[in-house]
Design a protein around this motif. Structure first.
Motif, PDB file in Angstrom:
ATOM      1  N   GLN A 216       0.832  -1.199   0.000  1.00 13.24           N
ATOM      2  CA  GLN A 216       0.000   0.000   0.000  1.00 13.24           C
ATOM      3  C   GLN A 216       0.866   1.248   0.000  1.00 13.24           C
ATOM      4  O   GLN A 216       1.954   1.282   0.571  1.00 13.24           O
TER       5      GLN A 216
ATOM      6  N   PHE B  64      -5.554  13.808  -4.202  1.00 12.52           N
ATOM      7  CA  PHE B  64      -6.398  14.286  -5.291  1.00 12.52           C
ATOM      8  C   PHE B  64      -6.201  13.422  -6.537  1.00 12.52           C
ATOM      9  O   PHE B  64      -7.042  12.615  -6.878  1.00 12.52           O
ATOM     10  N   CYS B  65      -5.056  13.519  -7.180  1.00 13.66           N
ATOM     11  CA  CYS B  65      -4.908  12.795  -8.443  1.00 13.66           C
ATOM     12  C   CYS B  65      -4.586  11.328  -8.224  1.00 13.66           C
ATOM     13  O   CYS B  65      -4.875  10.495  -9.074  1.00 13.66           O
ATOM     14  N   GLY B  66      -3.940  11.021  -7.091  1.00 12.68           N
ATOM     15  CA  GLY B  66      -3.667   9.628  -6.765  1.00 12.68           C
ATOM     16  C   GLY B  66      -2.566   8.956  -7.554  1.00 12.68           C
ATOM     17  O   GLY B  66      -2.279   7.773  -7.315  1.00 12.68           O
TER      18      GLY B  66
ATOM     19  N   PHE C 248       8.811   5.167 -13.513  1.00 13.74           N
ATOM     20  CA  PHE C 248       8.543   5.987 -12.332  1.00 13.74           C
ATOM     21  C   PHE C 248       8.029   5.139 -11.171  1.00 13.74           C
ATOM     22  O   PHE C 248       8.394   5.359 -10.009  1.00 13.74           O
TER      23      PHE C 248
ATOM     24  N   ASP D 207       6.995   1.791  -8.736  1.00 12.33           N
ATOM     25  CA  ASP D 207       7.730   0.703  -8.106  1.00 12.33           C
ATOM     26  C   ASP D 207       7.433  -0.628  -8.775  1.00 12.33           C
ATOM     27  O   ASP D 207       8.229  -1.565  -8.688  1.00 12.33           O
ATOM     28  N   ARG D 208       6.258  -0.685  -9.417  1.00 16.09           N
ATOM     29  CA  ARG D 208       5.882  -1.930 -10.100  1.00 16.09           C
ATOM     30  C   ARG D 208       5.529  -1.607 -11.539  1.00 16.09           C
ATOM     31  O   ARG D 208       4.943  -0.558 -11.815  1.00 16.09           O
TER      32      ARG D 208
ATOM     33  N   GLN E 221      -0.709   2.831 -15.577  1.00 15.25           N
ATOM     34  CA  GLN E 221      -1.982   3.090 -14.924  1.00 15.25           C
ATOM     35  C   GLN E 221      -2.978   1.976 -15.203  1.00 15.25           C
ATOM     36  O   GLN E 221      -3.933   1.784 -14.447  1.00 15.25           O
TER      37      GLN E 221
ATOM     38  N   ARG F 241      -2.762  -2.130 -13.142  1.00 11.20           N
ATOM     39  CA  ARG F 241      -2.497  -1.678 -11.785  1.00 11.20           C
ATOM     40  C   ARG F 241      -2.992  -2.736 -10.840  1.00 11.20           C
ATOM     41  O   ARG F 241      -4.073  -2.631 -10.277  1.00 11.20           O
TER      42      ARG F 241
ATOM     43  N   ARG G 140      -2.129  -5.686  -7.633  1.00 18.41           N
ATOM     44  CA  ARG G 140      -1.320  -5.772  -6.410  1.00 18.41           C
ATOM     45  C   ARG G 140      -0.050  -6.572  -6.669  1.00 18.41           C
ATOM     46  O   ARG G 140       0.961  -6.366  -6.028  1.00 18.41           O
TER      47      ARG G 140
ATOM     48  N   ALA H 164      -9.481  12.621  -8.370  1.00 15.33           N
ATOM     49  CA  ALA H 164      -9.489  12.338  -9.793  1.00 15.33           C
ATOM     50  C   ALA H 164     -10.046  10.927  -9.980  1.00 15.33           C
ATOM     51  O   ALA H 164      -9.795  10.036  -9.162  1.00 15.33           O
TER      52      ALA H 164
ATOM     53  N   GLY I  45      -7.449   8.433  -9.856  1.00 15.67           N
ATOM     54  CA  GLY I  45      -6.919   8.254  -8.513  1.00 15.67           C
ATOM     55  C   GLY I  45      -7.807   7.351  -7.679  1.00 15.67           C
ATOM     56  O   GLY I  45      -7.319   6.515  -6.917  1.00 15.67           O
TER      57      GLY I  45
ATOM     58  N   ALA J 148      -7.160   3.919  -8.899  1.00 16.03           N
ATOM     59  CA  ALA J 148      -5.842   3.437  -8.474  1.00 16.03           C
ATOM     60  C   ALA J 148      -5.883   2.958  -7.034  1.00 16.03           C
ATOM     61  O   ALA J 148      -5.271   1.944  -6.680  1.00 16.03           O
ATOM     62  N   LEU J 149      -6.611   3.677  -6.183  1.00 20.32           N
ATOM     63  CA  LEU J 149      -6.721   3.279  -4.779  1.00 20.32           C
ATOM     64  C   LEU J 149      -7.347   1.898  -4.654  1.00 20.32           C
ATOM     65  O   LEU J 149      -6.872   1.052  -3.890  1.00 20.32           O
TER      66      LEU J 149
ATOM     67  N   GLY K 230      -5.061  -0.781  -7.084  1.00 17.58           N
ATOM     68  CA  GLY K 230      -3.658  -0.970  -6.737  1.00 17.58           C
ATOM     69  C   GLY K 230      -3.385  -1.097  -5.250  1.00 17.58           C
ATOM     70  O   GLY K 230      -2.349  -1.627  -4.851  1.00 17.58           O
ATOM     71  N   HIS K 231      -4.290  -0.573  -4.421  1.00 24.68           N
ATOM     72  CA  HIS K 231      -3.997  -0.529  -2.998  1.00 24.68           C
ATOM     73  C   HIS K 231      -5.065  -1.171  -2.134  1.00 24.68           C
ATOM     74  O   HIS K 231      -4.906  -1.246  -0.918  1.00 24.68           O
ATOM     75  N   GLY K 232      -6.165  -1.609  -2.749  1.00 22.49           N
ATOM     76  CA  GLY K 232      -7.209  -2.289  -1.995  1.00 22.49           C
ATOM     77  C   GLY K 232      -7.917  -1.410  -0.991  1.00 22.49           C
ATOM     78  O   GLY K 232      -8.404  -1.895   0.029  1.00 22.49           O
ATOM     79  N   VAL K 233      -7.981  -0.103  -1.289  1.00 21.92           N
ATOM     80  CA  VAL K 233      -8.606   0.836  -0.346  1.00 21.92           C
ATOM     81  C   VAL K 233      -9.706   1.598  -1.062  1.00 21.92           C
ATOM     82  O   VAL K 233      -9.552   2.019  -2.204  1.00 21.92           O
TER      83      VAL K 233
ATOM     84  N   PRO L 138     -11.872   4.981  -1.605  1.00 22.35           N
ATOM     85  CA  PRO L 138     -11.649   6.400  -1.324  1.00 22.35           C
ATOM     86  C   PRO L 138     -12.666   6.997  -0.364  1.00 22.35           C
ATOM     87  O   PRO L 138     -12.435   8.070   0.187  1.00 22.35           O
TER      88      PRO L 138
END
Lengths: 81, 417
Positions: A18, A45-47, B19, B21-22, B26, B29, B31, B96, B99, B102-103, B106-109, B111
């Protein structure tokens, strides 16, 4: 035994992989910075690392983009100065 | 990735400087590394977490960790969500669309809990479906345009049945969860003290002006918003590559049919050459990789043409007209980084300032951390609609593509140019 980071003195759970921003949002924290001119709160915001709203200090390094910085167990995170 | 794989397949030595890490950009994306990504990068040296801040002639790719020398460079830096400002868009809880996705991906969260999805473009559907699938309550999806405009392109959807199937899948997810979808509706304001608590939604006309009497307030804690995509062209511009206005009004790098830019040795593929989605990016990327090796592929040329044809229709079905400017209040933030309000920009324009760069110099809009990525196209629209390529280039020009610590610069073994 879950991994944790410390934010503003609070211990927050994290899942490996994460981002710092994801960890903060999962804990219900939606803003962690205030703007220079009007003192308005900002969080994510943009993530994806292009807007720079989500700046935070990680382990003493300032101005880190929380959304593209992977959280590591034991990280000490604090509000951007 | 497609470019790297194609070039490696043609026998070239390839380094991907990423840029993130993985790998996966976009789109991929996940895990863990997606099988398609793993397959493409099998014969390639992959540098993760390397943030390219400049590319100098010859070529040297400068990152905060190390420099990489190359005989040729393929720029595939993608795009980010395009935004237009509206009152309250700077409140925490407004994300966005990319974004928000992506949450989740990619991050399992999630918003937030009670989410409104708004803006324009086919991307809103997978964003909304993904949020719903992850357990969020999506209280409405508001598309500012009318996708029924696709009927103006008879045969287009018939030639791209996969797109229709994909859209139908997302719509089915939304229908199953009873998520209302409204076309020709915009979020015209976001409300809250220190975080989002509600939005105002209104029906809009073709210019995106709100129709009087149609505004209604919807309580929510999260807004995922996006109006298409803005390509990230700064590395190409800094190298001197020619750029042009794409059909969606954004700035893209100009390439020939070999994906070569106007600078010898510099190639470009994917969204930086025109927003068109991942299939087009894969085709143009692979063609670019082959072109560096002096090769091509008729199959890929056909694939690129097919997907370009679909992409060409998107700005016509999902335009971003300038009626949103009429919805701005004097105190609406336009430049988020420098907190430049609309009345400051309007004052500059009324002073007689004609071009975007001069507005930037007078108001500081575009001078903050993001260097105009988020506000550039909006500010350029306020000085002339539609903004010309040189106005967009003025807002998109960045000497350093990424922030870099002086300490990192000092620690690098450098060769003086």
């Amino acid at each position: 035994m879950t991994d944790h980071v410390v934010f503003d003195g609070r211990s927050l759970p994290m899942v490996p992989g994460q981002s710092v921003a994801a960890v903060l949002l999962a804990a219900g924290i939606r803003s962690w910075r205030t703007t220079r001119v009007f003192g308005r709160p900002r969080g994510l915001f943009c993530g994806i690392g292009v807007c720079f709203d989500c700046l935070v200090t990680v382990n003493g390094t300032a101005s880190v983009r929380a959304c593209v910085t992977e959280a590591r167990p034991g990280d000490v995170i604090s509000r951007a100065v | 990735m497609a470019g790297a794989a194609a070039a490696a397949g043609a026998g070239l030595s390839v380094v991907v400087v990423d840029f993130a890490d993985r790998p996966g950009g976009q789109y991929f994306r996940h895990r863990s590394v997606h099988p398609t990504v793993a397959r493409l990068l099998a014969d390639v040296r992959f540098l993760a977490g390397h943030r390219v801040f400049a590319i100098s002639a010859g070529f040297v790719v400068h990152t905060q960790i190390q420099q990489v020398r190359a005989d040729a460079v393929l720029i595939a830096t993608g795009a980010h969500d395009r935004q237009v400002p509206f009152p309250g868009w700077d409140l925490p809880g407004v994300f966005a669309a990319g974004g928000a996705q992506a949450l989740v991906k990619g991050h399992g969260v999630l918003p937030g809990r009670r989410i409104v999805v708004a803006g324009t473009g086919p991307f809103l559907l997978p964003v909304a479906a993904g949020l719903v699938g992850a357990g969020a309550s999506v209280v409405g999806v508001f598309e500012a345009n009318d996708p029924a405009r696709f009927v103006r392109f008879p045969g287009l959807l018939a030639r791209h049945p996969g797109k229709l199937v994909e859209a139908a899948r997302y719509l089915a997810v939304l229908a199953r969860h009873r998520v209302p979808l409204r076309t020709r509706h915009c979020v015209v304001a976001a409300h809250g003290d220190d975080e989002l608590s509600a939005v105002t939604v209104a029906r809009v006309d073709r210019s995106w002006r709100p129709v009087p009497g149609t505004a209604r307030r919807i309580s929510c804690d999260t807004l995922a918003v996006g109006c298409g995509f803005t390509p990230q062209v700064e590395l190409g511009l800094a190298l001197g590559c020619a750029s042009r206005l794409a059909a969606d009004g954004g700035l893209v790098l100009t390439v020939d049919d070999r994906q070569a830019t106007s600078v010898p040795g510099v190639y470009a593929a994917g969204e930086v050459t025109g927003v068109g989605g991942y299939r087009l990016a894969m085709a143009s990327g692979a063609l670019a990789g082959l072109a560096v090796a002096g090769r091509s592929s008729a199959r890929l040329v056909r694939s690129r043409a097919r997907h370009s044809a679909f992409a060409a229709a998107l700005p016509l079905v999902y335009p971003v007209p300038d009626g949103w400017i009429s919805g701005l209040a004097g105190d609406t933030i336009v430049c988020r980084c420098e907190e430049v309000r609309f009345d400051a920009i309007r004052a500059a324009v009324e002073l007689g300032v004609q071009d975007a760069r001069a507005v930037k110099l007078l108001t500081r809009a575009g001078m903050g951390w993001c260097q105009g990525r988020i506000c550039g196209q909006s500010v350029a629209s306020m000085t002339g609609t539609p903004p010309a390529a040189d106005a967009l280039a003025a807002m998109a020009w960045r000497t350093l593509a990424q922030p870099v610590l002086l300490g990192d610069l000092a620690a690098m073994e450098g060769e003086r140019e």
